[in-house]
Design a protein around this motif. Structure first.
Motif, mmCIF file in Angstrom:
data_model
loop_
_atom_site.group_PDB
_atom_site.id
_atom_site.type_symbol
_atom_site.label_atom_id
_atom_site.label_comp_id
_atom_site.label_asym_id
_atom_site.label_seq_id
_atom_site.Cartn_x
_atom_site.Cartn_y
_atom_site.Cartn_z
ATOM 1 N N GLY A 132 -15.883 43.400 15.331
ATOM 2 C CA GLY A 132 -17.176 43.357 15.998
ATOM 3 C C GLY A 132 -17.082 43.714 17.467
ATOM 4 N N TYR A 133 -16.005 43.284 18.120
ATOM 5 C CA TYR A 133 -15.838 43.580 19.543
ATOM 6 C C TYR A 133 -15.735 45.079 19.780
ATOM 7 C CZ TYR A 133 -13.719 43.807 24.177
ATOM 8 O OH TYR A 133 -13.444 44.113 25.484
ATOM 9 N N TRP A 134 -14.873 45.749 19.015
ATOM 10 C CA TRP A 134 -14.712 47.188 19.217
ATOM 11 C C TRP A 134 -15.961 47.950 18.763
ATOM 12 C CZ3 TRP A 134 -11.432 47.986 22.656
ATOM 13 C CH2 TRP A 134 -10.180 47.371 22.693
ATOM 14 N N ALA A 135 -16.575 47.519 17.644
ATOM 15 C CA ALA A 135 -17.779 48.194 17.159
ATOM 16 C C ALA A 135 -18.903 48.096 18.175
ATOM 17 C CB ALA A 135 -18.213 47.594 15.820
ATOM 18 N N ALA A 136 -19.042 46.926 18.807
ATOM 19 C CA ALA A 136 -20.088 46.751 19.808
ATOM 20 C C ALA A 136 -19.832 47.622 21.027
ATOM 21 C CB ALA A 136 -20.187 45.281 20.212
ATOM 22 N N ASN A 137 -18.580 47.753 21.442
ATOM 23 C CA ASN A 137 -18.260 48.622 22.577
ATOM 24 C C ASN A 137 -18.556 50.079 22.265
ATOM 25 O OD1 ASN A 137 -16.665 47.561 25.194
ATOM 26 N ND2 ASN A 137 -16.322 46.132 23.499
ATOM 27 N N VAL A 138 -18.202 50.506 21.052
ATOM 28 C CA VAL A 138 -18.556 51.872 20.641
ATOM 29 C C VAL A 138 -20.072 52.034 20.630
ATOM 30 C CG1 VAL A 138 -18.511 53.503 18.710
ATOM 31 C CG2 VAL A 138 -16.439 52.245 19.321
ATOM 32 N N GLY A 139 -20.766 50.979 20.190
ATOM 33 C CA GLY A 139 -22.222 51.027 20.172
ATOM 34 C C GLY A 139 -22.823 51.184 21.556
ATOM 35 N N ILE A 140 -22.223 50.545 22.556
ATOM 36 C CA ILE A 140 -22.698 50.697 23.939
ATOM 37 C C ILE A 140 -22.578 52.156 24.372
ATOM 38 C CG2 ILE A 140 -22.336 50.049 26.343
ATOM 39 C CD1 ILE A 140 -21.168 47.390 25.310
ATOM 40 N N LEU A 141 -21.429 52.769 24.092
ATOM 41 C CA LEU A 141 -21.210 54.162 24.481
ATOM 42 C C LEU A 141 -22.150 55.096 23.724
ATOM 43 C CD1 LEU A 141 -19.642 56.257 26.061
ATOM 44 C CD2 LEU A 141 -17.861 56.191 24.300
ATOM 45 N N TRP A 142 -22.313 54.855 22.417
ATOM 46 C CA TRP A 142 -23.218 55.662 21.593
ATOM 47 C C TRP A 142 -24.638 55.593 22.133
ATOM 48 C CZ3 TRP A 142 -27.055 53.803 18.036
ATOM 49 C CH2 TRP A 142 -27.572 54.786 17.178
ATOM 50 N N ALA A 143 -25.101 54.379 22.474
ATOM 51 C CA ALA A 143 -26.449 54.213 23.027
ATOM 52 C C ALA A 143 -26.565 54.868 24.403
ATOM 53 C CB ALA A 143 -26.792 52.724 23.116
ATOM 54 N N SER A 144 -25.481 54.837 25.189
ATOM 55 C CA SER A 144 -25.504 55.457 26.509
ATOM 56 C C SER A 144 -25.692 56.962 26.408
ATOM 57 C CB SER A 144 -24.203 55.132 27.259
ATOM 58 O OG SER A 144 -24.075 53.740 27.477
ATOM 59 N N PHE A 145 -25.033 57.599 25.454
ATOM 60 C CA PHE A 145 -25.240 59.044 25.249
ATOM 61 C C PHE A 145 -26.686 59.325 24.846
ATOM 62 C CE2 PHE A 145 -20.550 59.639 24.867
ATOM 63 C CZ PHE A 145 -20.437 60.737 25.713
#
Length: 381
Positions: free
Chosen positions: A263-276
């Motif tokens: 969940g920690y890594w998935a959420a961080n990827v999600g932050i970057l995905w949303a930022s793009f």
């Protein structure tokens, strides 16, 4: 049986250490000189990354574009950031919950304070490890078991990291998931991650009684005593790795820890995905995952105070190599860093001072390890 074996080995190693004093409080946020030096270094690096670097590479208006992000996608990024905090707490509880009886509030204070220390001090999260180890000792956990559990914490967390790199690179390379990164980037990333996995698996071959084998020599000569002290490091790393593997193989024992790491890594990827997406840049999710984990490896660079600069440049460079224009990459990466790096620091510093008060309460009223519900038997992984 695997859990019992690992627990017995950990308990045996604990018996070999006696009279270990409790760690002094880390001075991360209490040493004025260290804080000032860190703040100055951070300020200089922020100026370099956010203002000077874009001008050097010919990207204009990077900082001014941060205000153009779509609010709805920024709300998604914020939500992912909160999920990352919760997952990090879950990972911590999954690792130590069977050893001492920590309440959720106490777990939150330890993990958020440790996360802030990991972001601000030392490469690769070493500052967070030191602070969390100190908190576990104050909570009543034995020195060697605390060391073992911190190793297990890092192994579980970064096992998900390297395994994700391998799987994602293979799926991208074979065309199973959408994206067309350079062949060399996927192959090299998967190969390096595979070597890391093999190195950690090799650690499990270190004998559990390595220190004991040096015990007779330690009584005979100075060289023997030095050898025994040096043997403590690989013995602890090996035992922590075995504990982590045992937890990951047993859903009933390590399910919360594995879910927290994922969940920690998935959420961080999600932050970057949303930022793009916040800047109207469409990047395939598989490519976001690959670029995120490759760029984040720059966090291991030891000469980047407060973690600022190396990761920013690493992620920006990675996505440029993946074929995206720097004008699109810069604002997205800097926005990700605002959420993932800067946002956790204030609550983390607050949690540190809350933790100091919590430790004082433990000293007066009893430590979590002494509560009913804390399990410290040798049968525990």
């Amino acid at each position: 049986m695997t859990g019992f074996k690992v627990g017995m080995e950990e308990h045996t190693v604990n018996e070999q250490v006696s009279g270990t004093p409790e760690s002094d409080e880390p001075s991360f946020f209490t040493g004025r000189r260290a804080v000032v030096q860190t703040l100055v270094a951070v300020l200089l690096l922020v100026i370099g990354i956010y203002f000077l670097f874009p001008k050097i590479v010919g990207v204009s208006g990077t900082v001014s574009r941060l205000g153009d992000a779509e609010p709805s996608w920024m709300a998604v990024a914020f939500g992912m950031d909160v999920l990352a905090y919760l997952a990090y707490v879950a990972l911590f509880r999954g690792i130590v919950g069977q050893i001492i009886s920590l309440r959720w509030r106490e777990s939150y204070e330890i993990t958020l304070a440790g996360l802030a220390a990991a972001l601000l001090f030392s490469a690769g999260g070493a500052g967070g490890v030191v602070l969390t180890y100190w908190a576990l000792r104050k909570a009543g956990m034995e020195a060697r078991r605390a060391s073992c559990r911190m190793v297990a914490f890092m192994v579980v967390l970064y096992s998900v990291y390297v395994l994700t790199v391998i799987v994602d690179a293979i799926l991208l390379r074979t065309g199973v998931i959408h994206g067309s990164p350079p062949a060399g980037l996927t192959i090299v990333a998967a190969a390096i991650a595979g070597v890391v996995v093999l190195l950690f698996l090799a650690l499990t071959l270190v004998p559990a009684d390595l220190e004991r084998r040096f015990s007779s020599a330690s009584r005979e000569s100075r060289r023997g005593r030095l050898a025994r002290r040096l043997a403590t490091v690989p013995a602890t790393l090996a035992q922590g790795t075995r504990t982590a593997i045992s937890l990951m193989r047993s859903p009933s024992q390590g399910g919360l820890a594995v879910a927290g790491a994922m969940g920690y890594w998935a959420a961080n990827v999600g932050i970057l995905w949303a930022s793009f997406h916040g800047f109207g840049v469409s990047v395939p999710l598989g490519v976001v995952i690959l670029g995120f984990f490759i760029g984040l490896a720059a966090n291991l660079f030891p000469f980047a105070p407060a973690g600022v600069g190396a990761v920013d440049a690493g992620m920006i460079g990675t996505f440029v190599l993946l074929g995206f224009h720097s004008n699109d990459v810069f604002p997205a990466i800097l926005t990700y860093r605002l959420f993932a790096f800067w946002l956790p620091i204030p609550p983390g510093i607050i949690a540190f001072f809350q933790l100091r008060r919590r430790v004082a309460i433990w000293e007066r009223e009893g430590k979590p390890a002494d509560r009913a519900g804390g399990v410290t038997s040798e049968a525990v992984v």
